[in-house]
Design a protein around this motif. Structure first.
Motif, PDB file in Angstrom:
ATOM      1  N   VAL A  18     -53.964-107.506-103.217  1.00 32.79           N
ATOM      2  CA  VAL A  18     -54.601-106.204-103.102  1.00 32.79           C
ATOM      3  C   VAL A  18     -54.204-105.347-104.297  1.00 32.79           C
ATOM      4  N   LYS A  19     -55.195-104.783-104.958  1.00 31.54           N
ATOM      5  CA  LYS A  19     -54.888-103.813-106.009  1.00 31.54           C
ATOM      6  C   LYS A  19     -54.846-102.443-105.358  1.00 31.54           C
ATOM      7  N   ARG A  20     -53.679-101.825-105.421  1.00 36.94           N
ATOM      8  CA  ARG A  20     -53.496-100.530-104.775  1.00 36.94           C
ATOM      9  C   ARG A  20     -53.608 -99.412-105.792  1.00 36.94           C
ATOM     10  N   GLU A  21     -54.225 -98.327-105.372  1.00 38.06           N
ATOM     11  CA  GLU A  21     -54.264 -97.147-106.215  1.00 38.06           C
ATOM     12  C   GLU A  21     -52.971 -96.373-106.009  1.00 38.06           C
ATOM     13  N   LEU A  22     -52.318 -95.999-107.109  1.00 40.14           N
ATOM     14  CA  LEU A  22     -51.161 -95.113-107.016  1.00 40.14           C
ATOM     15  C   LEU A  22     -51.611 -93.748-107.531  1.00 40.14           C
ATOM     16  N   GLU A  23     -50.665 -92.820-107.694  1.00 46.10           N
ATOM     17  CA  GLU A  23     -51.080 -91.499-108.144  1.00 46.10           C
ATOM     18  C   GLU A  23     -51.392 -91.476-109.635  1.00 46.10           C
ATOM     19  N   ALA A  24     -52.210 -90.501-110.023  1.00 48.15           N
ATOM     20  CA  ALA A  24     -52.443 -90.151-111.426  1.00 48.15           C
ATOM     21  C   ALA A  24     -52.835 -91.330-112.328  1.00 48.15           C
ATOM     22  N   GLY A  25     -53.735 -92.172-111.854  1.00 44.92           N
ATOM     23  CA  GLY A  25     -54.272 -93.227-112.702  1.00 44.92           C
ATOM     24  C   GLY A  25     -53.414 -94.487-112.812  1.00 44.92           C
ATOM     25  N   TRP A  26     -52.409 -94.647-111.956  1.00 50.81           N
ATOM     26  CA  TRP A  26     -51.597 -95.862-111.932  1.00 50.81           C
ATOM     27  C   TRP A  26     -52.065 -96.804-110.820  1.00 50.81           C
ATOM     28  N   PHE A  27     -51.829 -98.091-111.007  1.00 52.86           N
ATOM     29  CA  PHE A  27     -52.228 -99.104-110.035  1.00 52.86           C
ATOM     30  C   PHE A  27     -51.096-100.109-109.853  1.00 52.86           C
ATOM     31  N   GLN A  28     -51.245-100.933-108.814  1.00 51.97           N
ATOM     32  CA  GLN A  28     -50.208-101.926-108.543  1.00 51.97           C
ATOM     33  C   GLN A  28     -50.827-103.062-107.727  1.00 51.97           C
ATOM     34  N   TRP A  29     -50.479-104.297-108.081  1.00 53.12           N
ATOM     35  CA  TRP A  29     -50.931-105.441-107.278  1.00 53.12           C
ATOM     36  C   TRP A  29     -49.871-105.793-106.236  1.00 53.12           C
ATOM     37  N   VAL A  30     -50.309-106.056-105.027  1.00 51.76           N
ATOM     38  CA  VAL A  30     -49.402-106.492-103.964  1.00 51.76           C
ATOM     39  C   VAL A  30     -49.992-107.743-103.339  1.00 51.76           C
ATOM     40  N   GLN A  31     -49.131-108.706-103.075  1.00 53.79           N
ATOM     41  CA  GLN A  31     -49.595-109.924-102.412  1.00 53.79           C
ATOM     42  C   GLN A  31     -49.064-109.942-100.983  1.00 53.79           C
ATOM     43  N   LEU A  32     -49.971-110.074-100.028  1.00 49.88           N
ATOM     44  CA  LEU A  32     -49.572-110.010 -98.618  1.00 49.88           C
ATOM     45  C   LEU A  32     -49.896-111.317 -97.908  1.00 49.88           C
ATOM     46  N   PRO A  33     -48.958-111.782 -97.053  1.00 46.72           N
ATOM     47  CA  PRO A  33     -49.314-112.925 -96.219  1.00 46.72           C
ATOM     48  C   PRO A  33     -50.262-112.473 -95.104  1.00 46.72           C
ATOM     49  N   LEU A  34     -51.081-113.364 -94.592  1.00 47.38           N
ATOM     50  CA  LEU A  34     -51.955-113.046 -93.459  1.00 47.38           C
ATOM     51  C   LEU A  34     -51.188-113.320 -92.170  1.00 47.38           C
ATOM     52  N   PRO A  35     -51.474-112.639 -91.087  1.00 48.75           N
ATOM     53  CA  PRO A  35     -52.457-111.564 -90.967  1.00 48.75           C
ATOM     54  C   PRO A  35     -52.006-110.296 -91.672  1.00 48.75           C
ATOM     55  N   ALA A  36     -52.991-109.507 -92.097  1.00 51.58           N
ATOM     56  CA  ALA A  36     -52.686-108.270 -92.797  1.00 51.58           C
ATOM     57  C   ALA A  36     -53.609-107.157 -92.329  1.00 51.58           C
ATOM     58  N   SER A  37     -53.075-105.943 -92.359  1.00 52.08           N
ATOM     59  CA  SER A  37     -53.898-104.763 -92.060  1.00 52.08           C
ATOM     60  C   SER A  37     -53.941-103.918 -93.333  1.00 52.08           C
ATOM     61  N   ILE A  38     -55.142-103.744 -93.850  1.00 52.65           N
ATOM     62  CA  ILE A  38     -55.280-103.108 -95.163  1.00 52.65           C
ATOM     63  C   ILE A  38     -56.193-101.898 -95.056  1.00 52.65           C
ATOM     64  N   SER A  39     -55.758-100.769 -95.622  1.00 53.41           N
ATOM     65  CA  SER A  39     -56.641 -99.607 -95.604  1.00 53.41           C
ATOM     66  C   SER A  39     -57.330 -99.484 -96.957  1.00 53.41           C
ATOM     67  N   ILE A  40     -58.604 -99.180 -96.887  1.00 57.55           N
ATOM     68  CA  ILE A  40     -59.484 -99.259 -98.051  1.00 57.55           C
ATOM     69  C   ILE A  40     -59.757 -97.871 -98.621  1.00 57.55           C
ATOM     70  N   GLN A  41     -59.630 -97.751 -99.940  1.00 61.21           N
ATOM     71  CA  GLN A  41     -59.959 -96.523-100.659  1.00 61.21           C
ATOM     72  C   GLN A  41     -61.432 -96.600-101.053  1.00 61.21           C
ATOM     73  N   SER A  42     -62.089 -95.453-101.117  1.00 63.09           N
ATOM     74  CA  SER A  42     -63.519 -95.450-101.445  1.00 63.09           C
ATOM     75  C   SER A  42     -63.753 -95.937-102.872  1.00 63.09           C
ATOM     76  N   GLY A  43     -64.945 -96.455-103.120  1.00 60.83           N
ATOM     77  CA  GLY A  43     -65.339 -96.812-104.475  1.00 60.83           C
ATOM     78  C   GLY A  43     -65.092 -98.250-104.882  1.00 60.83           C
ATOM     79  N   LEU A  44     -64.490 -99.084-104.015  1.00 61.97           N
ATOM     80  CA  LEU A  44     -64.144-100.441-104.463  1.00 61.97           C
ATOM     81  C   LEU A  44     -65.333-101.390-104.470  1.00 61.97           C
ATOM     82  N   ASN A  45     -66.445-100.992-103.855  1.00 60.68           N
ATOM     83  CA  ASN A  45     -67.652-101.826-103.860  1.00 60.68           C
ATOM     84  C   ASN A  45     -68.851-100.895-103.704  1.00 60.68           C
ATOM     85  N   THR A  46     -70.027-101.442-103.555  1.00 60.76           N
ATOM     86  CA  THR A  46     -71.207-100.610-103.326  1.00 60.76           C
ATOM     87  C   THR A  46     -71.760-100.944-101.952  1.00 60.76           C
TER      88      THR A  46
END
Ligand code: FAD
Ligand code: AMP
Lengths: 314, 254
Positions: free
Chosen positions: B157-185
């Motif tokens: 998961v690519k996570r949005e951090l503050e002020a234009g920073w990002f971070q990749w996190v790898q999670l084992p399944l099962p996972a609960s992920i909250s989605i930020q707007s704009g990642l798809n159409t």
């Protein structure tokens, strides 16, 4: 310990919202202890030694050298269990959003987020996209609170002196199941919003992509740069490096001219430093008008083309 | 891959928001409801994951009074396979822990690999439900996802951090992920989808939470401003000439 303030590391220094959270904790009253976690915990703690706190607890562990929700939530949980603070306080940052609900669920302590002010056990937060405020309360012995950016001013920290002490936690590697990589920044594009003197900023009130040139034309006659709110960027109408707000740029122009932006907090944190705010919105109750110097109630699509014409004749 | 998407129905951004008689929430009868915007992106992400894998199931889960069946149908029309409606009394609960417990009871039985939610609901703005549920299910969690990559038994998961920073996190399944707007159409439902949705199943489960809330909203009110604002409410030509004057003489942009 009555209140535990969970601090956050922002590239090796104390996060601004952590300082504001300390003010909030001091105003709540009682014995306030701060907690700093991670590889910079000692640096963070040293910034707090001249504040009026009971003490600062530092926790470092190889499993939390980079922030991760598994490790942080476990450490905070352990500290809460060991000290039973009545109130756990923190800034409403992205990191808080990421791990604090885990603490809330694990310990069954309610988490009232994004608070803007409080009095006598009731806490004010924004609801319904900042159009209304709500007072929230809790009926449990313990509660977790997070404060919105600028709910308090860091200059109001009560000075004093305290000491830091390290706390050893037993973190099992089986607890940290997620693998976190180092944070990175992406290409900022060739627009420097942060030093722009004049900004024309476009919100969803522009209604459709075909109307975007209208904003660029107005910007051109003013000699302004164009910025945007998140939904406009999400829709692909304007490049992401033009986004203003908590996840975009933090701007402080002489004039912020907003066109059809509602004024949600995540947008406002990025532009409230503007010297003057002129906003056009068709909704007279739009939250942006609360911080605007000039509130033009009207339709962007009617006003902007005429304004651009009028300015050309100046 | 079995994916749950938590979809909330909330007042639309242009809806009227009259206070109710108790002034503790809005009077719903004159509100226009929509799908919570980030949940729409979460749904699209779930549908894309299923389409990429070419197998699996996308289940919409929504809690609320009967009206929420409308957003469940909307999701089914877009391509979700079935719906679960956790039925509340007309007054919606505002205690996130209680809401999450109720969801967890339902989700546990279903053994989802992935639970996707929006990062925040537009009405109560608690910004925590997906993470609470993740912890209660013993799943891994991540928030503010702006890209997801499913790789075998884990998800990156690519996570949005503050002020234009990002971070990749790898999670084992099962996972609960909250989605930020704009990642798809997000797609719109097709006519075929709308017709097909009528035949899809929405399971109704009742819950009675209102009496047990540990966290409540007691009062809502219109925010007061302290700032001096000049309000310009006039016809277009008058407004335009006033704006020109402000730009020229007060802000002195030229
Ligand atoms: C964690 C998080 C991070 C976020 N980060 C950001 C961020 O960095 N930047 C950001 O901007 N947002 C961000 N958001 C989203 C933010 O909460 C709001 O949803 C967003 O700012 C709303 O954008 P808007 O005002 O353009 O759209 P809306 O809220 O839809 O408002 C549109 C406005 O235009 C008005 N309008 C409509 N038509 C017209 C017309 N013809 N003429 C005049 N006025 C009209 C309406 O009255 C309304 O006030 C974030 C949200 C979260 C939860
Ligand atoms: N009543 C509900 N029905 C469906 N989903 C919900 C509900 N409440 C919260 N959620 C989900 O949890 C996310 C975060 O909500 P919140 O914690 O209320 O800000 C939302 O975007 C939804 O995906």
């Amino acid at each position: 310990m009555d209140i535990l303030v969970v601090l956050e590391d922002s590239q090796g220094s104390l996060h601004r919202l952590s300082k504001e959270a300390i003010v909030g904790a001091q105003e709540l009253g009682g014995k306030v202890v701060a907690l700093a976690i991670g590889k910079h915990c000692e640096q963070i703690a040293s910034e707090c030694l001249s504040f009026d706190l009971e003490n600062v607890i530092t926790v470092n562990h190889e499993l939390v050298s980079t922030y991760n929700a598994d490790g942080y939530s476990n450490i905070v949980k352990t500290i809460i269990e060991a000290n039973s603070p009545k109130i756990i306080v923190t800034g409403h940052t992205y990191q808080t959003r990421d791990f604090m609900p885990r603490v809330s669920a694990a310990l069954d302590i309610p988490f009232i987020p994004d608070i803007i002010s409080f009095s006598e056990g009731s806490f004010v937060k924004q609801v319904l996209n900042a159009k209304l405020n709500a007072t929230a309360s809790f009926s449990t012995d313990q509660v977790i609170l997070s404060f919105q950016s600028a709910a308090f001013t860091e200059e109001n920290i009560t000075p004093g002196s305290c000491s830091a002490k390290a706390f050893d936690v037993n973190l099992d590697s089986s607890i940290v199941r997620s693998k976190t990589e180092d944070p990175f920044q992406e290409d900022a594009g060739d627009v420097d919003l942060e030093s722009a003197e004049l900004l024309v900023s476009v919100g969803r009130g522009i209604e459709k992509e075909e109307n975007i040139p209208m904003a660029f034309e107005l910007a051109k006659v003013l000699g302004a740069e164009v910025s945007a709110s998140r939904p406009v960027v999400d829709s692909g109408w304007i490049d992401s490096f033009r986004q203003v707000g908590s996840s975009g740029s933090n701007v402080a122009p002489k004039l912020y001219f907003s066109l059809g932006i509602s004024g949600a907090i995540q947008h406002v944190v990025g532009m409230k430093g503007a010297k003057a705010i002129l906003a056009i919105n068709k909704d007279k109750d739009a939250p942006i008008f609360e911080i605007a110097d000039y509130a033009v109630v009207g339709n962007v699509l009617e006003i902007v083309p005429k304004l651009t014409e009028a300015l050309k004749n100046q | 891959m079995k994916i749950a998407v938590l979809v909330k129905q909330v007042p639309g951004s242009e809806s009227a928001l009259p206070l109710n008689n108790y002034q503790n929430w809005i009077e719903e009868s004159s509100v226009t409801f929509v799908m919570n915007p980030p949940d729409n992106y979460a749904l699209e992400e779930a549908l894309l994951i299923k389409e990429r894998l070419d197998e699996g199931e996308v289940v919409i889960v929504s809690m609320g009074p009967d009206r929420v069946q409308k957003v469940i149908r909307e999701g089914l029309a877009k391509g979700a396979d079935r719906g679960i409606h956790i039925k509340e009394s007309p007054e919606i609960v505002k205690d996130p822990l209680l809401i999450a417990k109720s969801f967890t009871t339902v989700l546990k039985e279903e053994n989802f690999d992935l639970v996707l939610s929006g990062l925040q609901s537009d009405d109560t703005g608690m910004g925590q439900t997906g993470v609470l549920i993740g912890e209660m299910l013993g799943a891994s969690t991540a928030t503010l996802a702006i890209e997801t990559r499913l790789e075998g038994d884990h998800i990156k998961v690519k996570r949005e951090l503050e002020a234009g920073w990002f971070q990749w996190v790898q999670l084992p399944l099962p996972a609960s992920i909250s989605i930020q707007s704009g990642l798809n159409t997000p797609r719109y439902p097709s006519l075929k989808g709308i017709m097909g949705a009528k035949k899809k199943v929405i399971k109704c489960i009742s819950s009675d939470l209102a009496s047990k809330q540990a966290q409540t909203i007691d009062k809502i009110f219109i925010p007061q401003t302290s700032k001096q604002t000049e309000v310009i409410e006039a016809d277009v030509d008058v407004a335009v000439s006033r704006i020109v004057e402000i730009l020229k003489s007060e802000i002195k942009v030229f």
